[in-house]
Design an enzyme around this catalytic site. Structure first.
Site, PDB file in Angstrom:
ATOM      1  N   GLY A 290       0.093  24.112 -26.284  1.00  0.00           N
ATOM      2  CA  GLY A 290      -0.569  24.202 -27.579  1.00  0.00           C
ATOM      3  C   GLY A 290       0.095  23.320 -28.621  1.00  0.00           C
ATOM      4  O   GLY A 290       0.625  22.252 -28.318  1.00  0.00           O
ATOM      5  N   SER A 291       0.126  23.793 -29.855  1.00  0.00           N
ATOM      6  CA  SER A 291       0.506  22.939 -30.986  1.00  0.00           C
ATOM      7  C   SER A 291       1.960  22.499 -31.019  1.00  0.00           C
ATOM      8  O   SER A 291       2.299  21.561 -31.738  1.00  0.00           O
ATOM      9  CB  SER A 291       0.158  23.641 -32.310  1.00  0.00           C
ATOM     10  OG  SER A 291      -1.241  23.751 -32.444  1.00  0.00           O
ATOM     11  N   THR A 292       2.853  23.170 -30.276  1.00  0.00           N
ATOM     12  CA  THR A 292       4.229  22.660 -30.225  1.00  0.00           C
ATOM     13  C   THR A 292       4.254  21.256 -29.605  1.00  0.00           C
ATOM     14  O   THR A 292       5.154  20.469 -29.878  1.00  0.00           O
ATOM     15  CB  THR A 292       5.137  23.597 -29.393  1.00  0.00           C
ATOM     16  OG1 THR A 292       4.485  23.903 -28.159  1.00  0.00           O
ATOM     17  CG2 THR A 292       5.457  24.869 -30.146  1.00  0.00           C
ATOM     18  N   PHE A 293       3.226  20.944 -28.810  1.00  0.00           N
ATOM     19  CA  PHE A 293       3.154  19.632 -28.169  1.00  0.00           C
ATOM     20  C   PHE A 293       2.777  18.538 -29.163  1.00  0.00           C
ATOM     21  O   PHE A 293       2.917  17.347 -28.874  1.00  0.00           O
ATOM     22  CB  PHE A 293       2.144  19.661 -27.025  1.00  0.00           C
ATOM     23  CG  PHE A 293       2.263  18.491 -26.087  1.00  0.00           C
ATOM     24  CD1 PHE A 293       3.273  18.431 -25.149  1.00  0.00           C
ATOM     25  CD2 PHE A 293       1.368  17.426 -26.163  1.00  0.00           C
ATOM     26  CE1 PHE A 293       3.399  17.349 -24.292  1.00  0.00           C
ATOM     27  CE2 PHE A 293       1.473  16.339 -25.299  1.00  0.00           C
ATOM     28  CZ  PHE A 293       2.504  16.301 -24.367  1.00  0.00           C
TER      29      PHE A 293
END
Length: 547
Positions: A278-281
């Site tokens: 998800g958004s950590t990427f």
């Protein structure tokens, strides 16, 4: 003449052979177990030690009262009499009845002076902290060989060399009194010192337990690591299990315990499983864009709440949209359309190139068995839709540790490190015999990009979606994520937050994953504050001063 010739031939040419055969018949060898090497945490605390136990065996030819031996061994060893009888009556040079017998019980049997019953000293692995870091440390089997975790990875280091006692017997197999014994002393295994800190480990397990109960989650994973050199201070995939009783499930069930159930309990999600980050990427996507020189911090974007990519309408987490925003605001808002746009700017070929630089297509090389690899589309199969979804962390899978390794390179100045536990090996006198080294790859990211990303990620915590991880007096950078699990219709999520401190010169990086939390599931709401609490406690402990 023929007899004399034959005897002469045997004496001259067969002497060595028959001497060896005679010795094998006349000697009885008893093994002396070598103590397994100890495992210490970074502060010198023993987290895997040895407990003295005994092995009970019988020599059939030396037993004078079979029924008495069967009766006493059955009672003292709490074994079924039929099983003991089968072993005692078996005609063999030596038959083991039971291993890992408590020393007190073995001493009772020894004091009875039963003919043909042998009591030998042995060692059993003992874990003084029971469940602490169970999925990292692992455990050994009845033969003291490693089965999972560090115990099996470093088995060659920790295993010693068994010794033996050789005694002489007569033709009936009975030991000859007053004959000298031949003894070969065992060689103890070497000790292993690891980077894990039991104080940090205890704290993150306590935190994970609280989050698990509060959110009624499936599991909680937390990893604490030094991004500069890859040393792991703590890792938990909670709930853990009892290392001193590893074949008992850590949950109640009416079903018969199967090997699959045990394997599932021993499995370490942090390295053995993959997930959509998800958004950590988005940290990786932004890094790729800066490296490809297609992005400036002040670049403008517009978010109406979605992007139409080919035939698909891909939405932002903020349905009404963020409106006009710079990239700095876009990463602070964790805006999907912004990252779809910069993913398109980078292009699939260069995106894969920079992901490769960050080690995302290879295993991290951690010193634990069973590490999983990432799952990506083949480059030739990446179209506009695939590129758009990958840019905000969907449609591929990596391990939590692969993400930590990649982000560590982004924030440490550009060096790709190898996450690890082993630090050095010592002998029985605690003298260092081997300092363990791990490969690093410099220039995975440019220094300029690293500095830019640290500033942006600090803004995410100070002003953006990660503000719940803020700790007064400390500069913290990070990124939130809320990953929707497959199938999308299941409405199950993984809430996560990846944070580091100090933001300008990171000394510690932490990732938390909360798998299937009930109720509110947004990473910024449920995961970020947990890392904030962890840092409130461990940053002073690590000697990181407030500004």
């Amino acid at each position: 003449m023929i007899m004399i010739a034959r005897i002469g031939l045997l004496m001259l040419k067969g002497a060595d052979k028959y001497s060896k055969l005679a010795t094998e018949v006349q000697e009885r060898e008893r093994s002396i177990k070598a103590p397994r090497g100890l495992i210490y945490d970074r502060n010198g605390n023993i987290i895997a030690g040895n407990k003295p136990v005994c092995s009970i065996s019988v020599i059939h030819s030396q037993i004078t009262d079979t029924e008495e031996v069967i009766k006493i061994l059955s009672e003292k060893l709490s074994m079924d009499e039929s099983i003991v009888r089968q072993k005692v009556e078996k005609i063999s040079s030596r038959e083991k009845i039971k291993s890992n017998v408590e020393k007190e019980i073995a001493d009772e049997i020894r004091s009875m002076d039963l003919d043909g019953v042998m009591v030998d000293e042995d060692y059993k692995r003992y874990y003084p902290y029971s469940t602490l870091a169970s999925k990292v440390i692992g455990f050994t089997g009845a033969d003291n060989q490693g089965i999972v975790g560090l115990e099996v990875w470093y088995d060659d280091v920790l295993m010693g060399v068994d010794g033996s006692i050789n005694t002489f017997t007569d033709a009936r197999g009975i030991e000859i009194p007053n004959m000298a014994e031949t003894r070969i002393d065992p060689i103890a295994g070497k000790n292993l010192v690891i980077s894990l800190d039991i104080n940090i480990q205890q704290y993150i397990e306590q935190t994970a337990a609280e989050v698990l109960e509060k959110k009624n989650a499936k599991r909680v994973c937390i990893i604490v690591m030094n991004p500069q050199n890859g040393e792991i201070y703590g890792m938990t995939d909670y709930p853990e299990y009892d290392l001193n009783d590893p074949f008992t499930l850590n949950y109640e069930t009416d079903e018969e315990v199967t090997q699959d159930m045990l394997n599932g309990m021993w499995r370490n999600f942090c390295i053995n499983d993959t997930y959509e980050p998800g958004s950590t990427f988005k940290i990786v996507t932004a890094t790729a864009a800066f490296e490809a020189d297609v992005l400036e911090v002040t670049d403008g974007f517009y978010c109406p709440g979605y992007r139409v990519v080919e035939d698909r309408r891909i939405r932002c987490h903020k349905v009404v949209g963020h409106g006009q925003e710079t990239f700095e605001e876009g990463i602070m808002n964790s805006c999907n359309p912004v990252f779809m746009d910069i993913g398109s700017r980078v292009g699939a070929k260069d995106f894969y190139k920079y992901m490769d630089n960050l080690g995302l297509f290879e295993k991290t090389g951690i010193d634990l068995p069973g590490e999983a690899g990432s799952i990506f589309h083949k480059l030739e199969n990446v179209g506009a839709v695939e590129l758009a979804t990958m840019s905000f962390g969907q449609s591929f899978q990596i391990t939590p540790l692969q993400l930590m390794r990649a982000v560590s390179a982004v924030i440490n100045g550009g060096t790709l490190v190898t996450p690890h536990f082993g630090v050095y090996v010592t002998d029985e006198n605690n003298n260092i015999t081997d300092k363990l080294e791990y490969p690093t790859t410099p220039n995975a990211v440019s220094g300029e990009t690293s500095e830019t990303m640290k500033l942006l990620l600090e803004k995410v915590v100070s002003e953006g979606t990660g503000k719940n991880a803020y700790v007064e007096g400390y500069s913290i950078g990070g990124k939130t994520a809320t990953s929707e699990k497959l199938p999308r219709s299941s409405n199950k999520y993984i809430s996560s937050f990846l944070g580091f401190s100090p933001a300008s010169n990171p000394q510690v990086i932490t990732l938390i994953l909360i798998d299937e939390p009930e109720g509110v599931y947004y990473g910024g709401t449920v995961a970020a504050p947990v890392v904030g609490d962890i840092y409130e406690n461990i940053l002073p402990y690590l000697g990181i001063e407030r500004y």
